[in-house]
Design a protein around this motif. Structure first.
Motif, PDB file in Angstrom:
ATOM      1  N   GLU A 176       0.798  -1.220   0.000  1.00 26.66           N
ATOM      2  CA  GLU A 176       0.000   0.000   0.000  1.00 26.66           C
ATOM      3  C   GLU A 176       0.837   1.280   0.000  1.00 26.66           C
ATOM      4  O   GLU A 176       0.292   2.380   0.040  1.00 26.66           O
ATOM      5  N   VAL A 177       2.144   1.168  -0.039  1.00 24.80           N
ATOM      6  CA  VAL A 177       2.999   2.342   0.029  1.00 24.80           C
ATOM      7  C   VAL A 177       2.734   3.290  -1.137  1.00 24.80           C
ATOM      8  O   VAL A 177       2.431   2.861  -2.249  1.00 24.80           O
ATOM      9  N   CYS A 178       2.861   4.600  -0.877  1.00 24.16           N
ATOM     10  CA  CYS A 178       2.723   5.582  -1.958  1.00 24.16           C
ATOM     11  C   CYS A 178       3.866   5.468  -2.952  1.00 24.16           C
ATOM     12  O   CYS A 178       3.637   5.492  -4.171  1.00 24.16           O
ATOM     13  N   TYR A 179       5.095   5.365  -2.460  1.00 25.14           N
ATOM     14  CA  TYR A 179       6.268   5.428  -3.330  1.00 25.14           C
ATOM     15  C   TYR A 179       6.381   4.188  -4.200  1.00 25.14           C
ATOM     16  O   TYR A 179       6.791   3.114  -3.746  1.00 25.14           O
ATOM     17  N   LYS A 180       5.997   4.359  -5.459  1.00 27.79           N
ATOM     18  CA  LYS A 180       6.171   3.337  -6.477  1.00 27.79           C
ATOM     19  C   LYS A 180       6.802   4.021  -7.684  1.00 27.79           C
ATOM     20  O   LYS A 180       6.384   5.116  -8.081  1.00 27.79           O
ATOM     21  N   VAL A 181       7.805   3.377  -8.280  1.00 27.43           N
ATOM     22  CA  VAL A 181       8.563   3.962  -9.384  1.00 27.43           C
ATOM     23  C   VAL A 181       8.566   2.969 -10.539  1.00 27.43           C
ATOM     24  O   VAL A 181       8.751   1.761 -10.321  1.00 27.43           O
ATOM     25  N   PHE A 182       8.391   3.472 -11.752  1.00 28.42           N
ATOM     26  CA  PHE A 182       8.246   2.602 -12.913  1.00 28.42           C
ATOM     27  C   PHE A 182       9.110   3.079 -14.076  1.00 28.42           C
ATOM     28  O   PHE A 182       9.186   4.292 -14.342  1.00 28.42           O
ATOM     29  N   ARG A 183       9.710   2.144 -14.771  1.00 27.84           N
ATOM     30  CA  ARG A 183      10.253   2.466 -16.089  1.00 27.84           C
ATOM     31  C   ARG A 183       9.079   2.715 -17.026  1.00 27.84           C
ATOM     32  O   ARG A 183       8.039   2.056 -16.952  1.00 27.84           O
ATOM     33  N   ARG A 184       9.232   3.655 -17.924  1.00 31.86           N
ATOM     34  CA  ARG A 184       8.160   4.021 -18.844  1.00 31.86           C
ATOM     35  C   ARG A 184       7.655   2.825 -19.642  1.00 31.86           C
ATOM     36  O   ARG A 184       6.451   2.679 -19.891  1.00 31.86           O
ATOM     37  N   GLU A 185       8.571   1.926 -20.045  1.00 33.35           N
ATOM     38  CA  GLU A 185       8.172   0.774 -20.856  1.00 33.35           C
ATOM     39  C   GLU A 185       7.163  -0.101 -20.119  1.00 33.35           C
ATOM     40  O   GLU A 185       6.246  -0.657 -20.726  1.00 33.35           O
ATOM     41  N   VAL A 186       7.332  -0.245 -18.808  1.00 31.84           N
ATOM     42  CA  VAL A 186       6.405  -1.059 -18.015  1.00 31.84           C
ATOM     43  C   VAL A 186       5.082  -0.338 -17.831  1.00 31.84           C
ATOM     44  O   VAL A 186       4.005  -0.911 -18.035  1.00 31.84           O
ATOM     45  N   LEU A 187       5.150   0.925 -17.456  1.00 32.23           N
ATOM     46  CA  LEU A 187       3.921   1.682 -17.197  1.00 32.23           C
ATOM     47  C   LEU A 187       3.066   1.782 -18.453  1.00 32.23           C
ATOM     48  O   LEU A 187       1.826   1.794 -18.366  1.00 32.23           O
ATOM     49  N   GLY A 188       3.691   1.830 -19.616  1.00 29.96           N
ATOM     50  CA  GLY A 188       2.944   1.922 -20.860  1.00 29.96           C
ATOM     51  C   GLY A 188       2.103   0.698 -21.166  1.00 29.96           C
ATOM     52  O   GLY A 188       1.198   0.756 -22.014  1.00 29.96           O
ATOM     53  N   LYS A 189       2.379  -0.405 -20.485  1.00 30.67           N
ATOM     54  CA  LYS A 189       1.620  -1.639 -20.702  1.00 30.67           C
ATOM     55  C   LYS A 189       0.475  -1.818 -19.709  1.00 30.67           C
ATOM     56  O   LYS A 189      -0.218  -2.834 -19.740  1.00 30.67           O
ATOM     57  N   ILE A 190       0.295  -0.832 -18.825  1.00 29.79           N
ATOM     58  CA  ILE A 190      -0.712  -0.936 -17.770  1.00 29.79           C
ATOM     59  C   ILE A 190      -1.840   0.049 -18.018  1.00 29.79           C
ATOM     60  O   ILE A 190      -1.602   1.235 -18.252  1.00 29.79           O
ATOM     61  N   ARG A 191      -3.063  -0.450 -17.967  1.00 31.06           N
ATOM     62  CA  ARG A 191      -4.251   0.403 -18.048  1.00 31.06           C
ATOM     63  C   ARG A 191      -4.923   0.415 -16.683  1.00 31.06           C
ATOM     64  O   ARG A 191      -5.451  -0.598 -16.227  1.00 31.06           O
ATOM     65  N   ILE A 192      -4.889   1.562 -15.996  1.00 35.35           N
ATOM     66  CA  ILE A 192      -5.475   1.667 -14.661  1.00 35.35           C
ATOM     67  C   ILE A 192      -6.996   1.712 -14.766  1.00 35.35           C
ATOM     68  O   ILE A 192      -7.553   2.518 -15.497  1.00 35.35           O
ATOM     69  N   GLU A 193      -7.652   0.859 -13.993  1.00 31.78           N
ATOM     70  CA  GLU A 193      -9.103   0.781 -14.012  1.00 31.78           C
ATOM     71  C   GLU A 193      -9.746   1.318 -12.740  1.00 31.78           C
ATOM     72  O   GLU A 193     -10.850   1.854 -12.781  1.00 31.78           O
ATOM     73  N   SER A 194      -9.110   1.145 -11.599  1.00 34.84           N
ATOM     74  CA  SER A 194      -9.691   1.589 -10.330  1.00 34.84           C
ATOM     75  C   SER A 194      -9.498   3.090 -10.166  1.00 34.84           C
ATOM     76  O   SER A 194      -8.438   3.631 -10.459  1.00 34.84           O
ATOM     77  N   ASP A 195     -10.535   3.767  -9.685  1.00 38.72           N
ATOM     78  CA  ASP A 195     -10.492   5.218  -9.548  1.00 38.72           C
ATOM     79  C   ASP A 195      -9.977   5.676  -8.178  1.00 38.72           C
ATOM     80  O   ASP A 195      -9.450   6.777  -8.067  1.00 38.72           O
TER      81      ASP A 195
END
Length: 238
Positions: free
Chosen positions: A161-180
């Motif tokens: 549940e931690v706030c601090y999460k860091v992503f390489r752009r290549e990984v984040l580009g493959k994720i579609r956030i659904e929860s608001d």
């Protein structure tokens, strides 16, 4: 986009969701911009009513800042979805707009990615960093939720549940956030593990707030997290 004179080889976008954080927002923003790792800051106001929106409207056009606005309050997950779409850095780091998390921890958060060892880095409030002593039952709920998330995703995180999460752009580009809302935390965890991303965890400091000081997450969000863990850990494969 203007860069900091001390910017690292990889550009870092810091995404800050904002909802009624006028008491802390100016100081947090000053601290984030002072970090040499910060290339750009993307602020997403989620329909604040305490003056945060007016403050951010005054920052539109400031170098290194991208300021976006939601006309209706939609939640942290929705704000992150908007911020991720706007971020242009090679690395994206989530920063809350309160003072619970300290940008002085950016070097340790970014080190595994800069070294080429990780695709995703989670901070952890439970790996030895200094932290304010607060609610017992919050810590119990956090550990239970992290345990369930670990079971469903076959990982061994200590602080999902931690706030601090860091992503390489290549990984984040493959994720579609659904929860608001706050379901975004178990959702991001489930989706990066499903991508078989290389995940590291590092200790961060934590200066938690009381509810009187503005803490927003509550027991209803904790109960909802069970649903999100099950949905993204078992039923959902998108």
């Amino acid at each position: 986009m203007q860069t900091s004179p001390q910017s690292p080889a990889m550009t870092v976008s810091v995404v800050i969701p904002v909802y009624n954080e006028m008491q802390t927002l100016p100081l947090v923003l000053d601290k984030v911009l002072a970090r040499p790792e910060t290339w750009e800051v993307v602020l997403v106001d989620d329909a604040s009513t305490d003056g945060s929106r007016a403050y951010l409207e005054g920052l539109v056009g400031t170098p290194r800042l991208r300021v976006l606005f939601h006309e209706k309050n939609r939640g942290k997950g929705a704000a992150l979805r908007t911020g991720f779409e706007a971020a242009s850095g090679e690395v994206v780091l989530i920063q809350d707009a309160d003072l619970e998390y300290d940008p002085e921890d950016y070097p340790v958060l970014l080190a595994p990615i800069f070294a080429g060892k990780a695709d995703v880095v989670f901070g952890s409030r439970f790996l030895g960093g200094p932290h304010r002593v607060l609610y017992f039952w919050h810590s119990v709920a956090n550990k239970i939720l992290t345990l369930l998330s670990n079971m469903f995703n076959d990982v061994n995180l200590s602080d999902m549940e931690v706030c601090y999460k860091v992503f390489r752009r290549e990984v984040l580009g493959k994720i579609r956030i659904e929860s608001d809302r706050f379901g975004v935390e178990p959702e991001l965890t489930a989706k990066v593990t499903r991508l078989r991303a290389r995940i590291y965890e590092v200790p961060v400091s934590y200066n938690g707030r009381t509810y009187e000081e503005g803490k927003k997450i509550g027991w209803r969000d904790g109960l909802a997290a069970f649903w999100w863990i099950a949905r993204f850990g078992i039923f959902h494969r998108g």
